[in-house]
Enzyme design. Structure first.
Site, PDB file in Angstrom:
ATOM      1  N   LEU A   6       0.808  -1.223   0.000  1.00  0.00           N
ATOM      2  CA  LEU A   6       0.000   0.000   0.000  1.00  0.00           C
ATOM      3  C   LEU A   6       0.838   1.269   0.000  1.00  0.00           C
ATOM      4  O   LEU A   6       1.934   1.307   0.555  1.00  0.00           O
ATOM      5  CB  LEU A   6      -0.929  -0.002   1.217  1.00  0.00           C
ATOM      6  CG  LEU A   6      -1.873  -1.203   1.294  1.00  0.00           C
ATOM      7  CD1 LEU A   6      -2.744  -1.105   2.546  1.00  0.00           C
ATOM      8  CD2 LEU A   6      -2.759  -1.312   0.059  1.00  0.00           C
ATOM      9  N   HIS A   7       0.278   2.284  -0.618  1.00  0.00           N
ATOM     10  CA  HIS A   7       0.920   3.603  -0.661  1.00  0.00           C
ATOM     11  C   HIS A   7      -0.165   4.662  -0.549  1.00  0.00           C
ATOM     12  O   HIS A   7      -1.359   4.337  -0.389  1.00  0.00           O
ATOM     13  CB  HIS A   7       1.742   3.762  -1.942  1.00  0.00           C
ATOM     14  CG  HIS A   7       0.980   3.406  -3.187  1.00  0.00           C
ATOM     15  ND1 HIS A   7      -0.047   4.194  -3.685  1.00  0.00           N
ATOM     16  CD2 HIS A   7       1.081   2.329  -4.037  1.00  0.00           C
ATOM     17  CE1 HIS A   7      -0.529   3.648  -4.787  1.00  0.00           C
ATOM     18  NE2 HIS A   7       0.123   2.500  -5.020  1.00  0.00           N
ATOM     19  N   HIS A  40      -3.507   4.245  -2.463  1.00  0.00           N
ATOM     20  CA  HIS A  40      -4.501   3.379  -1.815  1.00  0.00           C
ATOM     21  C   HIS A  40      -5.136   4.092  -0.614  1.00  0.00           C
ATOM     22  O   HIS A  40      -6.340   4.002  -0.393  1.00  0.00           O
ATOM     23  CB  HIS A  40      -3.833   2.097  -1.291  1.00  0.00           C
ATOM     24  CG  HIS A  40      -3.197   1.260  -2.363  1.00  0.00           C
ATOM     25  ND1 HIS A  40      -1.832   1.109  -2.466  1.00  0.00           N
ATOM     26  CD2 HIS A  40      -3.726   0.514  -3.358  1.00  0.00           C
ATOM     27  CE1 HIS A  40      -1.553   0.299  -3.479  1.00  0.00           C
ATOM     28  NE2 HIS A  40      -2.686  -0.078  -4.040  1.00  0.00           N
ATOM     29  N   GLN A  97      -5.306 -12.187 -12.898  1.00  0.00           N
ATOM     30  CA  GLN A  97      -5.139 -11.002 -13.742  1.00  0.00           C
ATOM     31  C   GLN A  97      -3.709 -10.833 -14.249  1.00  0.00           C
ATOM     32  O   GLN A  97      -3.386  -9.833 -14.872  1.00  0.00           O
ATOM     33  CB  GLN A  97      -5.634  -9.737 -13.034  1.00  0.00           C
ATOM     34  CG  GLN A  97      -4.798  -9.274 -11.863  1.00  0.00           C
ATOM     35  CD  GLN A  97      -5.487  -8.154 -11.107  1.00  0.00           C
ATOM     36  OE1 GLN A  97      -6.562  -8.332 -10.532  1.00  0.00           O
ATOM     37  NE2 GLN A  97      -4.879  -6.982 -11.095  1.00  0.00           N
ATOM     38  N   GLY A 103      -9.356   3.678  -8.090  1.00  0.00           N
ATOM     39  CA  GLY A 103      -8.523   4.835  -8.419  1.00  0.00           C
ATOM     40  C   GLY A 103      -8.546   5.139  -9.912  1.00  0.00           C
ATOM     41  O   GLY A 103      -8.537   4.226 -10.742  1.00  0.00           O
ATOM     42  N   GLN A 104      -8.543   6.432 -10.230  1.00  0.00           N
ATOM     43  CA  GLN A 104      -8.447   6.876 -11.632  1.00  0.00           C
ATOM     44  C   GLN A 104      -7.153   6.381 -12.277  1.00  0.00           C
ATOM     45  O   GLN A 104      -7.065   6.239 -13.485  1.00  0.00           O
ATOM     46  CB  GLN A 104      -8.486   8.408 -11.683  1.00  0.00           C
ATOM     47  CG  GLN A 104      -8.365   8.988 -13.087  1.00  0.00           C
ATOM     48  CD  GLN A 104      -7.930  10.438 -13.079  1.00  0.00           C
ATOM     49  OE1 GLN A 104      -8.261  11.183 -12.157  1.00  0.00           O
ATOM     50  NE2 GLN A 104      -7.191  10.856 -14.095  1.00  0.00           N
ATOM     51  N   LYS A 105      -6.160   6.127 -11.426  1.00  0.00           N
ATOM     52  CA  LYS A 105      -4.859   5.644 -11.915  1.00  0.00           C
ATOM     53  C   LYS A 105      -5.041   4.513 -12.935  1.00  0.00           C
ATOM     54  O   LYS A 105      -4.353   4.452 -13.943  1.00  0.00           O
ATOM     55  CB  LYS A 105      -4.047   5.177 -10.707  1.00  0.00           C
ATOM     56  CG  LYS A 105      -2.934   4.230 -10.966  1.00  0.00           C
ATOM     57  CD  LYS A 105      -1.693   4.956 -11.376  1.00  0.00           C
ATOM     58  CE  LYS A 105      -0.518   4.058 -11.668  1.00  0.00           C
ATOM     59  NZ  LYS A 105      -0.621   2.675 -11.385  1.00  0.00           N
ATOM     60  N   SER A 110       2.586   4.038  -7.444  1.00  0.00           N
ATOM     61  CA  SER A 110       2.272   2.663  -7.834  1.00  0.00           C
ATOM     62  C   SER A 110       3.104   1.717  -6.979  1.00  0.00           C
ATOM     63  O   SER A 110       4.249   2.030  -6.625  1.00  0.00           O
ATOM     64  CB  SER A 110       2.631   2.465  -9.316  1.00  0.00           C
ATOM     65  OG  SER A 110       2.712   1.083  -9.611  1.00  0.00           O
ATOM     66  N   SER A 111       2.512   0.570  -6.656  1.00  0.00           N
ATOM     67  CA  SER A 111       3.257  -0.402  -5.861  1.00  0.00           C
ATOM     68  C   SER A 111       4.542  -0.807  -6.585  1.00  0.00           C
ATOM     69  O   SER A 111       5.560  -1.112  -5.966  1.00  0.00           O
ATOM     70  CB  SER A 111       2.411  -1.655  -5.627  1.00  0.00           C
ATOM     71  OG  SER A 111       1.196  -1.291  -5.033  1.00  0.00           O
TER      72      SER A 111
HETATM   73  P1  AMP Z   1      -3.733  -1.972  -6.864  1.00  0.00           P
HETATM   74  O1  AMP Z   1      -3.283  -2.357  -5.507  1.00  0.00           O
HETATM   75  O2  AMP Z   1      -2.624  -1.483  -7.740  1.00  0.00           O
HETATM   76  O3  AMP Z   1      -4.591  -3.002  -7.524  1.00  0.00           O
HETATM   77  O4  AMP Z   1      -4.664  -0.717  -6.635  1.00  0.00           O
HETATM   78  C1  AMP Z   1      -5.801  -0.783  -5.833  1.00  0.00           C
HETATM   79  C2  AMP Z   1      -6.643   0.437  -6.062  1.00  0.00           C
HETATM   80  O5  AMP Z   1      -5.894   1.599  -5.749  1.00  0.00           O
HETATM   81  C3  AMP Z   1      -7.068   0.582  -7.534  1.00  0.00           C
HETATM   82  O6  AMP Z   1      -8.412   1.020  -7.585  1.00  0.00           O
HETATM   83  C4  AMP Z   1      -6.125   1.594  -8.045  1.00  0.00           C
HETATM   84  O7  AMP Z   1      -6.622   2.337  -9.144  1.00  0.00           O
HETATM   85  C5  AMP Z   1      -5.929   2.477  -6.840  1.00  0.00           C
HETATM   86  N1  AMP Z   1      -4.664   3.193  -6.962  1.00  0.00           N
HETATM   87  C6  AMP Z   1      -3.443   2.684  -7.223  1.00  0.00           C
HETATM   88  N2  AMP Z   1      -2.525   3.650  -7.330  1.00  0.00           N
HETATM   89  C7  AMP Z   1      -3.182   4.819  -7.174  1.00  0.00           C
HETATM   90  C8  AMP Z   1      -2.790   6.185  -7.189  1.00  0.00           C
HETATM   91  N3  AMP Z   1      -1.535   6.569  -7.413  1.00  0.00           N
HETATM   92  N4  AMP Z   1      -3.740   7.118  -6.979  1.00  0.00           N
HETATM   93  C9  AMP Z   1      -5.029   6.754  -6.763  1.00  0.00           C
HETATM   94  N5  AMP Z   1      -5.456   5.492  -6.726  1.00  0.00           N
HETATM   95  C10 AMP Z   1      -4.548   4.528  -6.933  1.00  0.00           C
END
Ligand code: AMP
Length: 517
Positions: free
Chosen positions: A35-36, A39, A63, A149-151, A187-188
C-alpha cells in the site's frame, strides 16, 4: 477500535452480515497490497462516505499473464497492516488464493471488447481476471460502495460497465490519481525502479502535462498532441512506450480532438517494470474531481438514459459538442466567458435595469481580470471601455450596462472566423432576450459588427458597409433597428472601434448614451 484481520471467505461473509444487520453502510476498497498514498486516499474517501470500511488485499493470479510479474509483485503485509490500522480501517480481508479460487472454480467474467484494447491488448487475460475477482469480492462483501482509483482508468471503465451490465447493487466511487512530488503516479511497482529509471519514469506524467498545457492553449488536435508527447519519449531511450493514446472516456476509442472529458492514456516499460498513467482533459482550473465528473458522466453511446449526468456537466458537454466546429473548444467554459450563466445572477439582481448591452468581439479578459470577479482592478480593455461609455467604475457600469462577447471561445483572440460568429450568434440571440428594457447596444470592433449585421439583423454580406468605411467620418456610427425579441420597439445600435484590438479610438459616448433615445 482495532482493525480486524480476516482470512477466509466465510468469516468475511459473517462480518459483513453483522454490519448490515446494524443498518450501517459498508465500503470496500479492493487492492493488491504493497500500500501507498494512492490506496490510502481511497481508504480516506471510503471512511468519509461509509460507516464501515473493508480493505481487501489480494494479489490476484487471474489477472497476471504467464510471463507477467505475479511472483515478484511487491508484497508487504506487515507494513500494510500497520498503515490500515493507523487509518482505522474496520477490517482487512486478506484471503489466500485457494480461498478466492477454490478447487473446481471455473466461471470467469468476460468484459467484452472494451477489455481487449490498450491494457487489454498488452495483457490479454488481465481484465477477465480483474472483473472476475471484483465480482467475487462484491458478492462476498456485498458493499454499498466500492472505491477505485483513476490511476487504472480502463479498469474503472470496465468495473462501471460490469456493475451496470450485471445490475450489481453497488455504487462505484472513483478517486483522483495520487502522485509523487515530481508527478510520477504512485504505484506499488515504483519500488522496483532503479534511481535512473525513476528519473525517466517522471517523463510519463510530464508528457501528459505537456499535452494538457497545449490543449489549454487551444491545441486540440490529437495527432499534434501525441506527436509532442512522442518527441519527449524519444529523448529517453530507457522508456519503452507500449502505447500513448487520447480516447473517448466511455468507449476508450481514439478521438481526433482532445475535448474536455477525453482521456490521454500512456503505458511504458522501464526494464522489467511496467507503468501506466493517464490524464483527463478539462477546462483550465478544473479540480481533479471535476475532471473525473467530466470523464465519467459522458453519455454512453448506447445508454444515454442510463447515465446519471449532473445537469451542469451535461450542459457543459452539450456546449462543447456544439462548439466542435469553432476550433477553440478547450476553454469554452472559462468562467469569464460564462458570465451570463455564472455571474449574471450574482451581479445583476435586476436584469430589467439594464439599458445598454455592450458586445465585445471577444473581450480580452480572462478568469483573473474579469470585472465580474475582480471589479477593483480593470485591465486596459476595461479602463478604455469605461472611458468610452462614460462610467468611472465597475460598480457604476453594472447599474445599467452588461458586457458580453460576439465569440465565446477564448483561444480565438481577435481573429474570429465566420463560422465562430455564426455559431456564437445563437448565444447572443438568447442573451438579448434576458434584457427586456435594453435601449442601446454598443458594438465593439469589426467582428462584433459583422456578427450583428449578418446573424442578428440577418443582412446580406453584400449589403454590409465595410467597418473602416462606416466609422471613417466620426469614429463611430449609429443606426436604429428593430429586433424580433423586442417587438415594435426601436433600438439604437452604436458601432465603435474595439478599445484594444484596433489602432483607432472612438470618441467618448457617455453623453449620447445617457440621452433619451
Ligand atoms: P492496486 O493495488 O494497484 O490493484 O490498486 C488498488 C486500487 O488503488 C485501484 O483502484 C487503483 O486504481 C488504486 N490506486 C493505485 N494507485 C493509485 C494512485 N496513485 N492514486 C489513486 N489510486 C490509486
Amino acid at each position: 477500535m482495532s482493525t480486524r484481520w480476516i482470512f477466509t471467505v466465510a468469516e468475511m461473509i459473517s462480518f459483513a452480515t453483522e454490519v448490515r444487520s446494524q443498518s450501517k453502510t459498508l465500503a470496500l476498497v479492493p487492492t493488491m497490497g504493497a500500500l501507498h498514498e494512492g490506496h490510502l486516499s481511497l481508504v480516506r474517501q471510503a471512511k468519509i462516505q461509509c460507516d464501515v470500511v473493508v480493505v481487501s488485499i489480494f494479489v490476484n493470479p487471474a489477472q497476471f499473464g504467464p510471463t507477467e510479474d505475479f511472483a515478484r509483485y511487491p508484497r508487504n503485509p506487515e507494513k500494510d497492516f500497520e498503515l490500515l490500522e493507523s487509518a482505522k480501517v474496520h477490517a482487512v480481508l486478506a484471503p489466500s488464493v485457494d480461498e478466492v479460487f477454490p478447487a473446481g472454480f471455473s466461471t470467469f467474467v468476460d468484459p467484452g471488447q472494451i477489455a481487449t484494447v490498450w491494457e487489454g491488448a498488452q495483457r490479454p487475460v488481465h481484465f477477465r481476471g480483474v472483473a472476475t475477482v471484483v465480482l467475487r469480492l462484491f458478492n462476498i462483501v456485498r458493499p454499498d460502495v466500492a472505491f477505485f482509483g483513476q490511476k487504472d482508468f480502463q479498469q474503472v471503465v470496465i468495473i462501471r460497465r460490469l456493475v451496470e451490465d450485471l445490475n450489481l447493487p453497488v455504487r462505484i466511487v472513483v478517486c483522483p490519481i495520487v502522485r509523487e512530488a515530481d508527478g510520477l503516479a504512485r504505484s506499488s511497482r515504483n519500488v522496483y525502479l532503479s534511481a535512473e529509471d525513476r528519473r525517466a519514469a517522471a517523463l510519463l506524467s510530464r508528457s501528459l502535462k505537456r499535452a494538457e498545457g497545449l490543449a489549454h492553449s487551444g491545441e486540440a488536435d490529437v495527432e499534434t498532441l501525441l506527436a509532442e508527447m512522442g518527441k519527449m519519449f524519444a529523448a529517453e531511450p530507457r522508456l519503452q512506450i507500449d502505447y500513448a493514446a487520447i480516447v473517448d472516456s466511455a468507449t476508450l476509442e481514439p478521438v481526433t480532438h482532445a475535448l474536455p472529458g477525453s482521456v490521454a492514456l500512456v503505458a511504458a516499460r522501464l526494464g522489467a517494470v511496467r507503468l501506466i498513467d493517464n490524464l483527463i482533459f478539462a477546462p483550465p482550473g478544473s479540480s481533479p474531481e471535476m475532471k473525473l465528473q467530466l470523464a465519467l458522466t459522458a453519455p454512453q453511446p448506447d445508454r444515454e438514459s442510463a447515465a446519471a449526468p449532473r445537469p451542469e456537466i451535461d450542459s457543459l458537454r452539450i456546449k462543447i459538442e456544439n462548439c466542435r466546429d469553432c476550433a477553440a473548444v478547450t476553454s469554452i467554459s472559462l468562467p469569464a466567458r460564462e458570465f451570463l450563466f455564472k455571474y449574471l445572477k450574482r451581479d445583476y439582481p435586476n436584469l430589467d435595469a439594464i439599458r445598454v448591452l455592450v458586445i465585445g468581439g471577444c473581450a480580452p479578459i480572462g478568469p483573473t481580470d474579469s470585472p465580474y470577479r475582480n471589479p477593483e482592478q480593470p485591465n486596459l480593455f476595461l479602463t478604455r471601455l469605461y472611458e468610452l461609455l462614460g462610467v468611472q467604475s465597475f460598480a457604476e457600469f453594472k447599474l445599467s450596462f452588461a458586457l458580453t462577447d460576439a465569440a465565446r471561445c477564448h483561444a480565438v483572440g481577435n481573429r474570429v472566423d465566420e463560422r465562430t460568429l455564426e455559431y456564437c450568434a445563437k448565444h447572443l440571440r438568447e442573451e438579448l432576450k434576458l434584457f427586456p428594457n435594453v435601449q442601446s447596444i454598443v458594438i465593439l470592433g469589426e467582428y462584433a459588427y459583422l456578427q450583428f449585421q449578418r446573424h442578428i439583423l440577418g443582412r446580406e454580406r453584400s449589403s454590409i458597409k465595410p467597418f473602416p468605411e462606416l466609422l471613417k467620418a466620426e469614429g463611430w456610427a449609429r443606426e436604429s433597428v428593430r429586433l424580433p425579441c423586442y417587438g415594435e420597439r426601436d433600438l439604437r445600435v452604436l458601432y465603435c472601434y474595439h478599445p484594444t484590438f484596433e489602432n483607432k479610438k472612438s470618441p467618448p459616448l457617455g453623453g449620447y448614451l445617457s440621452s433619451k433615445p
